[in-house]
Design a protein around this motif. Structure first.
Motif, PDB file in Angstrom:
ATOM      1  N   MET A  74     -14.208  -5.080  -0.406  1.00 34.98           N
ATOM      2  CA  MET A  74     -15.553  -5.259  -0.939  1.00 34.98           C
ATOM      3  C   MET A  74     -15.607  -4.537  -2.277  1.00 34.98           C
ATOM      4  O   MET A  74     -16.211  -5.007  -3.221  1.00 34.98           O
ATOM      5  CB  MET A  74     -16.607  -4.728   0.016  1.00 34.98           C
ATOM      6  N   SER A  75     -14.930  -3.362  -2.324  1.00 31.66           N
ATOM      7  CA  SER A  75     -14.759  -2.609  -3.565  1.00 31.66           C
ATOM      8  C   SER A  75     -13.505  -1.755  -3.405  1.00 31.66           C
ATOM      9  O   SER A  75     -13.167  -1.369  -2.281  1.00 31.66           O
ATOM     10  CB  SER A  75     -15.965  -1.722  -3.850  1.00 31.66           C
ATOM     11  N   PRO A  76     -12.836  -1.431  -4.506  1.00 36.12           N
ATOM     12  CA  PRO A  76     -11.645  -0.576  -4.394  1.00 36.12           C
ATOM     13  C   PRO A  76     -11.961   0.793  -3.784  1.00 36.12           C
ATOM     14  O   PRO A  76     -11.153   1.350  -3.047  1.00 36.12           O
ATOM     15  CB  PRO A  76     -11.170  -0.430  -5.840  1.00 36.12           C
ATOM     16  N   GLU A  77     -13.149   1.332  -4.052  1.00 37.60           N
ATOM     17  CA  GLU A  77     -13.526   2.656  -3.562  1.00 37.60           C
ATOM     18  C   GLU A  77     -13.717   2.687  -2.042  1.00 37.60           C
ATOM     19  O   GLU A  77     -13.540   3.732  -1.420  1.00 37.60           O
ATOM     20  CB  GLU A  77     -14.823   3.144  -4.234  1.00 37.60           C
ATOM     21  N   SER A  78     -14.097   1.567  -1.449  1.00 37.01           N
ATOM     22  CA  SER A  78     -14.396   1.548  -0.014  1.00 37.01           C
ATOM     23  C   SER A  78     -13.258   0.969   0.827  1.00 37.01           C
ATOM     24  O   SER A  78     -13.398   0.810   2.033  1.00 37.01           O
ATOM     25  CB  SER A  78     -15.679   0.746   0.249  1.00 37.01           C
ATOM     26  N   PHE A  79     -12.130   0.678   0.193  1.00 34.97           N
ATOM     27  CA  PHE A  79     -10.995   0.089   0.911  1.00 34.97           C
ATOM     28  C   PHE A  79      -9.966   1.174   1.207  1.00 34.97           C
ATOM     29  O   PHE A  79      -9.620   1.965   0.328  1.00 34.97           O
ATOM     30  CB  PHE A  79     -10.356  -1.018   0.058  1.00 34.97           C
ATOM     31  N   PRO A  80      -9.469   1.246   2.443  1.00 35.13           N
ATOM     32  CA  PRO A  80      -8.495   2.299   2.750  1.00 35.13           C
ATOM     33  C   PRO A  80      -7.165   2.064   2.037  1.00 35.13           C
ATOM     34  O   PRO A  80      -6.816   0.923   1.708  1.00 35.13           O
ATOM     35  CB  PRO A  80      -8.319   2.180   4.266  1.00 35.13           C
ATOM     36  N   LYS A  81      -6.434   3.138   1.808  1.00 35.81           N
ATOM     37  CA  LYS A  81      -5.106   3.019   1.215  1.00 35.81           C
ATOM     38  C   LYS A  81      -4.162   2.471   2.284  1.00 35.81           C
ATOM     39  O   LYS A  81      -4.003   3.067   3.347  1.00 35.81           O
ATOM     40  CB  LYS A  81      -4.619   4.375   0.719  1.00 35.81           C
ATOM     41  N   LEU A  82      -3.572   1.298   2.004  1.00 35.96           N
ATOM     42  CA  LEU A  82      -2.628   0.689   2.932  1.00 35.96           C
ATOM     43  C   LEU A  82      -1.245   1.280   2.727  1.00 35.96           C
ATOM     44  O   LEU A  82      -0.803   1.474   1.592  1.00 35.96           O
ATOM     45  CB  LEU A  82      -2.572  -0.826   2.738  1.00 35.96           C
ATOM     46  N   GLU A  83      -0.567   1.545   3.813  1.00 35.07           N
ATOM     47  CA  GLU A  83       0.802   2.057   3.791  1.00 35.07           C
ATOM     48  C   GLU A  83       1.712   0.923   4.260  1.00 35.07           C
ATOM     49  O   GLU A  83       1.919   0.752   5.456  1.00 35.07           O
ATOM     50  CB  GLU A  83       0.936   3.281   4.703  1.00 35.07           C
ATOM     51  N   GLY A  84       2.196   0.120   3.342  1.00 40.47           N
ATOM     52  CA  GLY A  84       3.022  -1.028   3.709  1.00 40.47           C
ATOM     53  C   GLY A  84       2.188  -2.254   4.020  1.00 40.47           C
ATOM     54  O   GLY A  84       0.979  -2.286   3.779  1.00 40.47           O
ATOM     55  N   GLN A  85       2.839  -3.262   4.561  1.00 42.10           N
ATOM     56  CA  GLN A  85       2.195  -4.537   4.875  1.00 42.10           C
ATOM     57  C   GLN A  85       1.640  -4.532   6.299  1.00 42.10           C
ATOM     58  O   GLN A  85       2.234  -3.917   7.188  1.00 42.10           O
ATOM     59  CB  GLN A  85       3.217  -5.673   4.764  1.00 42.10           C
ATOM     60  N   PRO A  86       0.526  -5.233   6.531  1.00 43.18           N
ATOM     61  CA  PRO A  86       0.054  -5.396   7.908  1.00 43.18           C
ATOM     62  C   PRO A  86       1.098  -6.179   8.711  1.00 43.18           C
ATOM     63  O   PRO A  86       1.902  -6.918   8.143  1.00 43.18           O
ATOM     64  CB  PRO A  86      -1.228  -6.223   7.756  1.00 43.18           C
ATOM     65  N   LYS A  87       1.061  -6.005  10.031  1.00 46.42           N
ATOM     66  CA  LYS A  87       1.979  -6.756  10.888  1.00 46.42           C
ATOM     67  C   LYS A  87       1.322  -7.005  12.233  1.00 46.42           C
ATOM     68  O   LYS A  87       0.451  -6.251  12.666  1.00 46.42           O
ATOM     69  CB  LYS A  87       3.285  -6.004  11.063  1.00 46.42           C
ATOM     70  N   PHE A  88       1.751  -8.084  12.886  1.00 42.89           N
ATOM     71  CA  PHE A  88       1.232  -8.399  14.209  1.00 42.89           C
ATOM     72  C   PHE A  88       2.115  -7.776  15.274  1.00 42.89           C
ATOM     73  O   PHE A  88       3.331  -7.717  15.138  1.00 42.89           O
ATOM     74  CB  PHE A  88       1.161  -9.918  14.420  1.00 42.89           C
ATOM     75  N   ASN A  89       1.478  -7.314  16.358  1.00 45.87           N
ATOM     76  CA  ASN A  89       2.198  -6.829  17.523  1.00 45.87           C
ATOM     77  C   ASN A  89       2.885  -8.010  18.201  1.00 45.87           C
ATOM     78  O   ASN A  89       2.581  -9.170  17.909  1.00 45.87           O
ATOM     79  CB  ASN A  89       1.240  -6.167  18.516  1.00 45.87           C
ATOM     80  N   ALA A  90       3.745  -7.709  19.143  1.00 49.52           N
ATOM     81  CA  ALA A  90       4.466  -8.749  19.880  1.00 49.52           C
ATOM     82  C   ALA A  90       3.521  -9.683  20.633  1.00 49.52           C
ATOM     83  O   ALA A  90       3.872 -10.841  20.873  1.00 49.52           O
ATOM     84  CB  ALA A  90       5.461  -8.108  20.842  1.00 49.52           C
ATOM     85  N   ASP A  91       2.312  -9.220  20.958  1.00 50.61           N
ATOM     86  CA  ASP A  91       1.365 -10.073  21.687  1.00 50.61           C
ATOM     87  C   ASP A  91       0.827 -11.218  20.836  1.00 50.61           C
ATOM     88  O   ASP A  91       0.258 -12.174  21.356  1.00 50.61           O
ATOM     89  CB  ASP A  91       0.217  -9.254  22.277  1.00 50.61           C
ATOM     90  N   GLY A  92       0.974 -11.135  19.498  1.00 51.01           N
ATOM     91  CA  GLY A  92       0.479 -12.180  18.604  1.00 51.01           C
ATOM     92  C   GLY A  92      -1.022 -12.183  18.421  1.00 51.01           C
ATOM     93  O   GLY A  92      -1.563 -13.022  17.702  1.00 51.01           O
ATOM     94  N   LEU A  93      -1.700 -11.251  19.051  1.00 53.74           N
ATOM     95  CA  LEU A  93      -3.163 -11.173  18.987  1.00 53.74           C
ATOM     96  C   LEU A  93      -3.657 -10.038  18.102  1.00 53.74           C
ATOM     97  O   LEU A  93      -4.731 -10.130  17.520  1.00 53.74           O
ATOM     98  CB  LEU A  93      -3.757 -10.967  20.392  1.00 53.74           C
ATOM     99  N   THR A  94      -2.886  -8.957  18.020  1.00 52.04           N
ATOM    100  CA  THR A  94      -3.348  -7.738  17.354  1.00 52.04           C
ATOM    101  C   THR A  94      -2.555  -7.473  16.082  1.00 52.04           C
ATOM    102  O   THR A  94      -1.331  -7.369  16.116  1.00 52.04           O
ATOM    103  CB  THR A  94      -3.235  -6.531  18.299  1.00 52.04           C
ATOM    104  N   CYS A  95      -3.284  -7.360  14.978  1.00 54.03           N
ATOM    105  CA  CYS A  95      -2.700  -7.014  13.694  1.00 54.03           C
ATOM    106  C   CYS A  95      -2.917  -5.523  13.469  1.00 54.03           C
ATOM    107  O   CYS A  95      -4.007  -5.001  13.728  1.00 54.03           O
ATOM    108  CB  CYS A  95      -3.379  -7.809  12.582  1.00 54.03           C
TER     109      CYS A  95
END
Length: 137
Positions: A74-95
């Motif tokens: 929504m804004s750079p100030e309100s976005f958390p610092k990401l450490e690497g890329q998002p990924k899905f768990n083995a269940d395929g439901l949870t990122c």
């Protein structure tokens, strides 16, 4: 019958469209777009511990495409610092997205948006946009 009509109306309100084929078939989790069913931290939480929460988890209603994401600022100030890329768990439901959070800050993350719709189910349907908002203590 009334329940089906109300469900189709809800889809129209949420997505702005309703296909004739969707109206004609039985409404189900399988043929409707995926939705966010759970987040960690929970949206609306105002006491998230920035020292211990190191991952944002987003769980969807159905199996998702493991290679497609849209965590939108929504804004750079309100976005958390990401450490690497998002990924899905083995269940395929949870990122999961590894993050660094600061104390005393409100965070806002769109999970998909009107412009960016990378979270898609295995059949290619984009997830309904979801606004995740939380505050650290």
């Amino acid at each position: 019958m009334l329940g089906k009509l109300l469900a189709v109306a809800a889809v129209v309100l949420l997505t702005g469209t309703a296909s004739v084929s969707l109206q004609a078939q039985e409404l189900s989790v399988e043929n409707l777009p995926p939705v966010v069913v759970r987040t960690v931290p929970q949206s609306g939480d105002t006491a998230v511990d920035a020292a211990t929460v190191k991952t944002v988890r987003i769980t969807f209603s159905k199996q998702m495409n493991a290679n497609s994401f849209s965590l939108v600022q929504m804004s750079p100030e309100s976005f958390p610092k990401l450490e690497g890329q998002p990924k899905f768990n083995a269940d395929g439901l949870t990122c999961e997205a590894a993050v660094t959070l600061e104390p005393g800050k409100t965070y806002v993350i769109w999970v998909n948006s009107q412009k960016f719709a990378g979270f898609k189910d295995a059949s290619g349907k984009s997830a309904i946009p979801y606004l995740l908002v939380f505050k650290t203590k």
